[in-house]
Design an enzyme around this catalytic site. Structure first.
Site: not given
Length: 355
Positions: A58, A178, A112, A44
């Site tokens: 995030e 993640e 992430h 992102h």
């Protein structure tokens, strides 16, 4: 990275065309460049905040972990690291994979943070991943869990496969991690801890090093760098910035005139995960106009210890001050004092603390 709503999952998946390297084979060890080319992708950024929750974003967490991962890799091994973004920038998924492919990266690691109400760590490879991607996932998954479990209780959600754009369209072994759930109170509490962010970054770096067979690097599994440009560096207005010397660690360094009446120390704040012995290294440019007796202060558990360094030589490389017993916590661990009878500017650039 959130899986809710569905549109966000589709954003991660992107177009459905298969990348040329999706089903590639693992290169032989000799096929790697003499200096491995590592592409790190902080998820992102910019207008895309990613998942949000518990006063966290995030995009900020992935950037913090990625920058620390880069610094640990470069501090401990001879590697070339490129990032899809090093600031809060908007970068499309296509731009990320195109950049990695054009650069000729040996691996692609996308970092992430999860969301959706779960807890713990999981990793992803492409659904028809190459043997190289499988091996990269194995190394990253094991090392990240080991590093984070050294400082907290972390659930292992397993090694998974998915049709994500960055895994599909990259032409080299690729893995997406993640790292906990931003919208779960327990996980968010860990993500707010500097020692946990450091551990997560260290796990990524150790996993990458294991994949390339680079050995232990810093040895004990912990290494962190604080540069003078970081928010973890503090100094009074007497410490001016300069980019004059090419021997600087990064974009610039600080300098100040010596003073025989006051310390006016500049400090580097370091998150020490556990109490114990750590090596402290310093980086500074060298010049005949710099100080020949610069006092470095280490906030050891038994009291401050001072090491005097001649900054007129030995610049542009890490210099070891010694091994020191440090307490656990996030505090000003290393300082540079202006209080010296030496002559020439006192310079503050970067500090590394490692096991």
């Amino acid at each position: 990275m959130s899986y809710q709503p569905l549109s966000r999952r589709n954003l991660l998946r992107g177009a459905v065309l298969l990348g040329a390297g999706a089903a590639g084979v693992l290169p032989a060890a000799s096929a790697f460049a003499a200096v491995p080319k590592i592409y790190i992708d902080p998820g992102h950024g910019g207008t895309d905040s990613g998942a949000v929750g518990n006063s966290l974003q995030e995009k900020a967490l992935t950037l913090a972990i990625s920058l620390k991962t880069r610094d640990i890799l470069k501090a401990n091994w001879s590697v070339d690291v490129r990032m899809s973004r090093a600031t809060d920038a908007t970068v499309s998924l296509t731009a990320r994979t195109n950049d990695a492919n054009a650069w000729g990266a040996d691996i692609f690691v996308s970092i992430h943070i999860n969301s959706g109400g779960g807890t713990g760590f999981e990793s992803y490879r492409y659904t028809s991943a190459s043997a190289g991607s499988v091996r990269l996932q194995d190394n990253l998954h094991a090392k990240i869990l080991a590093a984070t479990r050294a400082v907290a209780t972390v659930t292992d959600r397993g090694k998974k496969a998915a049709n994500f754009h960055v895994l599909r369209e990259s032409t080299m072994p690729a893995v997406l991690t993640e790292n906990l759930f931003i919208d779960t109170a327990y996980d968010a509490g860990l993500l707010k801890r500097a020692d946990f962010i450091n551990a997560t970054a260290n796990g990524h770096a150790q996993g990458i090093a294991a994949y390339f067979g680079l050995g232990g690097g810093g040895g004990g599994g912990f290494s962190t760098i604080v540069d003078n440009a970081s928010s973890r560096f503090t100094g009074s207005g007497n410490w001016a910035a300069s980019a004059w010397s090419a021997q600087r660690y990064d974009a610039d360094y600080r300098y100040a005139t010596p003073d025989t009446t006051t310390s006016d120390a500049a400090w580097y704040k370091v998150a020490i995960p556990t109490a114990g012995a750590y090596y402290v290294d310093v980086w500074h440019p060298a010049d005949t106009g710099y100080n020949n007796a610069t006092p470095y202060i280490v906030a050891a558990s038994g009291g401050n210890q001072t090491v005097v360094v001649d900054q007129r030589s030995g610049g542009g490389a890490w210099r070891n001050l010694g091994s020191f017993n440090l307490a656990a916590g996030d505090y000003n661990a290393v300082g540079i004092s202006r209080w010296t009878t030496g002559t020439g500017y006192v310079v503050a650039d970067a500090v590394r603390v490692r096991k």
